[in-house]
Scaffold this motif. Structure first.
Motif, mmCIF file in Angstrom:
data_model
loop_
_atom_site.group_PDB
_atom_site.id
_atom_site.type_symbol
_atom_site.label_atom_id
_atom_site.label_comp_id
_atom_site.label_asym_id
_atom_site.label_seq_id
_atom_site.Cartn_x
_atom_site.Cartn_y
_atom_site.Cartn_z
ATOM 1 N N THR A 175 30.482 -25.222 -30.275
ATOM 2 C CA THR A 175 29.117 -25.070 -30.786
ATOM 3 C C THR A 175 29.091 -24.885 -32.301
ATOM 4 O O THR A 175 30.128 -24.670 -32.924
ATOM 5 C CB THR A 175 28.395 -23.885 -30.093
ATOM 6 O OG1 THR A 175 27.054 -23.823 -30.565
ATOM 7 C CG2 THR A 175 29.075 -22.556 -30.361
ATOM 8 N N THR B 107 25.386 -21.324 -35.634
ATOM 9 C CA THR B 107 24.051 -20.770 -35.319
ATOM 10 C C THR B 107 23.131 -21.866 -34.773
ATOM 11 O O THR B 107 23.388 -23.065 -34.961
ATOM 12 C CB THR B 107 23.356 -20.207 -36.586
ATOM 13 O OG1 THR B 107 23.213 -21.302 -37.512
ATOM 14 C CG2 THR B 107 24.141 -19.082 -37.232
ATOM 15 N N LEU B 108 22.042 -21.416 -34.150
ATOM 16 C CA LEU B 108 21.020 -22.336 -33.649
ATOM 17 C C LEU B 108 20.378 -23.089 -34.827
ATOM 18 O O LEU B 108 20.097 -24.294 -34.745
ATOM 19 C CB LEU B 108 19.961 -21.522 -32.891
ATOM 20 C CG LEU B 108 18.798 -22.269 -32.279
ATOM 21 C CD1 LEU B 108 19.273 -23.258 -31.210
ATOM 22 C CD2 LEU B 108 17.806 -21.284 -31.643
ATOM 23 N N LYS B 109 20.194 -22.365 -35.933
ATOM 24 C CA LYS B 109 19.577 -22.947 -37.137
ATOM 25 C C LYS B 109 20.408 -24.136 -37.633
ATOM 26 O O LYS B 109 19.876 -25.208 -37.933
ATOM 27 C CB LYS B 109 19.506 -21.864 -38.220
ATOM 28 C CG LYS B 109 18.845 -22.280 -39.502
ATOM 29 C CD LYS B 109 18.596 -21.028 -40.370
ATOM 30 C CE LYS B 109 18.023 -21.399 -41.721
ATOM 31 N NZ LYS B 109 19.054 -21.715 -42.698
ATOM 32 N N LEU C 231 22.467 -25.930 -35.878
ATOM 33 C CA LEU C 231 22.377 -27.032 -34.905
ATOM 34 C C LEU C 231 21.119 -27.859 -35.177
ATOM 35 O O LEU C 231 21.162 -29.092 -35.195
ATOM 36 C CB LEU C 231 22.358 -26.470 -33.479
ATOM 37 C CG LEU C 231 22.289 -27.514 -32.381
ATOM 38 C CD1 LEU C 231 23.541 -28.378 -32.358
ATOM 39 C CD2 LEU C 231 22.075 -26.875 -31.019
ATOM 40 N N LYS C 232 20.014 -27.158 -35.425
ATOM 41 C CA LYS C 232 18.740 -27.830 -35.700
ATOM 42 C C LYS C 232 18.880 -28.717 -36.941
ATOM 43 O O LYS C 232 18.484 -29.887 -36.934
ATOM 44 C CB LYS C 232 17.653 -26.773 -35.912
ATOM 45 C CG LYS C 232 16.268 -27.330 -36.024
ATOM 46 C CD LYS C 232 15.265 -26.199 -36.130
ATOM 47 C CE LYS C 232 13.862 -26.727 -36.298
ATOM 48 N NZ LYS C 232 12.892 -25.657 -36.453
ATOM 49 N N LEU D 132 17.319 -28.622 -28.422
ATOM 50 C CA LEU D 132 17.511 -27.236 -28.881
ATOM 51 C C LEU D 132 17.241 -26.247 -27.738
ATOM 52 O O LEU D 132 17.965 -25.269 -27.575
ATOM 53 C CB LEU D 132 16.594 -26.937 -30.081
ATOM 54 C CG LEU D 132 16.987 -27.692 -31.361
ATOM 55 C CD1 LEU D 132 15.934 -27.486 -32.446
ATOM 56 C CD2 LEU D 132 18.357 -27.239 -31.874
ATOM 57 N N GLU D 133 16.209 -26.529 -26.942
ATOM 58 C CA GLU D 133 15.911 -25.668 -25.793
ATOM 59 C C GLU D 133 17.093 -25.673 -24.816
ATOM 60 O O GLU D 133 17.513 -24.649 -24.299
ATOM 61 C CB GLU D 133 14.645 -26.148 -25.070
ATOM 62 C CG GLU D 133 13.361 -25.681 -25.703
ATOM 63 C CD GLU D 133 13.363 -24.184 -26.014
ATOM 64 O OE1 GLU D 133 13.640 -23.388 -25.100
ATOM 65 O OE2 GLU D 133 13.126 -23.825 -27.178
ATOM 66 N N ALA E 233 20.177 -26.388 -25.559
ATOM 67 C CA ALA E 233 21.322 -25.715 -26.192
ATOM 68 C C ALA E 233 21.234 -24.213 -25.964
ATOM 69 O O ALA E 233 22.238 -23.565 -25.654
ATOM 70 C CB ALA E 233 21.352 -26.032 -27.686
ATOM 71 N N LYS E 234 20.020 -23.667 -26.067
ATOM 72 C CA LYS E 234 19.853 -22.217 -25.859
ATOM 73 C C LYS E 234 20.288 -21.835 -24.446
ATOM 74 O O LYS E 234 20.902 -20.797 -24.232
ATOM 75 C CB LYS E 234 18.382 -21.827 -26.056
ATOM 76 C CG LYS E 234 17.975 -21.736 -27.509
ATOM 77 C CD LYS E 234 16.631 -21.011 -27.562
ATOM 78 C CE LYS E 234 15.735 -21.610 -28.598
ATOM 79 N NZ LYS E 234 14.355 -21.147 -28.502
ATOM 80 N N VAL F 205 24.281 -22.213 -24.084
ATOM 81 C CA VAL F 205 25.040 -21.144 -24.746
ATOM 82 C C VAL F 205 25.137 -19.900 -23.838
ATOM 83 O O VAL F 205 26.131 -19.170 -23.876
ATOM 84 C CB VAL F 205 24.396 -20.834 -26.127
ATOM 85 C CG1 VAL F 205 24.861 -19.500 -26.675
ATOM 86 C CG2 VAL F 205 24.729 -21.949 -27.114
#
Ligand code: 5GP
Length: 207
Positions: A125, A128-130, A132-133, A151-152, A154-155, A158
């Protein structure tokens, strides 16, 4: 011991985490390998080639392949079907290769239950999610809606990291590749249950 039995390395992680770049970077350094080309009903993206990135098929063909029991596993990911064909996997195992699967968390689950004793799993991964975006936006292969879905997803993915043997945070491609080479080399050395019994018998027979 004869290590010609093959092994499996599952790589999962959000789209955009850099799995493909990592695989391309390490493939020359880890010995005889078979990279499993999945079958999918998702539309081909720009820059992709049929038979190289995926086998792109219609929903109808995919259903026929399910019925013919051609898949080791299959799942719906982001609304499309994806599946791993069994035939090439059996062949590569016989040839003693390390088989690399780029599959999602559902696929890992299925592979673990069928080939768990020879499988090593890695979750890859972004830090961070940020990040990835940002990577998905800069890749610009997907629409805003598709990116939001990814993104949804991915959450949710994880949340299942604990189902994996290793976690690689792909912050720096060279460093992540170095770790993945070590994991891939170790993955090849996993001993199938069948071989353990054979080995013990052979070892004891020569007292
Ligand atoms: P993409 O459409 O971005 O190439 O892939 C979307 C997701 O589908 C990724 O998480 C990828 O790992 C997963 N995927 C690709 N092939 C397969 C497959 O054969 N089986 C499963 N279960 N997931 C797959």
């Amino acid at each position: 011991m004869n290590r010609k039995s093959g092994a499996v390395l599952v790589l999962s992680g959000p789209s955009g985490a850099g799995k493909s770049s990592l695989i391309n970077k390490i493939i020359e350094d880890i010995g005889p390998t078979y990279f499993s080309i999945s079958t999918t009903t998702r539309p081909m993206r720009e820059g992709e080639t049929d038979g190289v990135h995926y086998h792109f098929v219609s929903e109808e063909v995919f259903q026929q392949e399910i019925e013919a029991e051609m898949f080791l596993e299959y799942a719906v990911v982001h609304g499309n079907h994806y599946g791993t064909s069994l035939g090439p996997v059996k062949k590569a195992l016989k040839e003693g290769k390390l088989i690399i699967f780029d599959i999602d968390v559902q696929g890992n689950d299925a592979v673990q239950s069928r080939l768990g004793d020879i499988t090593t799993s890695v979750f890859i991964t972004t830090p961070t999610l940020k990040e990835l975006k940002e990577r998905l936006i800069s890749r610009s292969t997907d629409s805003a809606e598709v990116i939001a879905n990814r993104l949804e997803m991915a959450k949710r993915e994880v949340q299942r990291i604990s189902e994996y043997d290793y976690l690689i945070v792909n912050d720096n491609l060279d460093e992540a590749a170095e770790v993945l080479v070590s994991v891939a080399k170790a993955a090849r050395m996993k001993i199938p249950t069948l071989h353990i019994n054979e080995f013990i018998q052979m070892w004891e027979a020569q007292a």
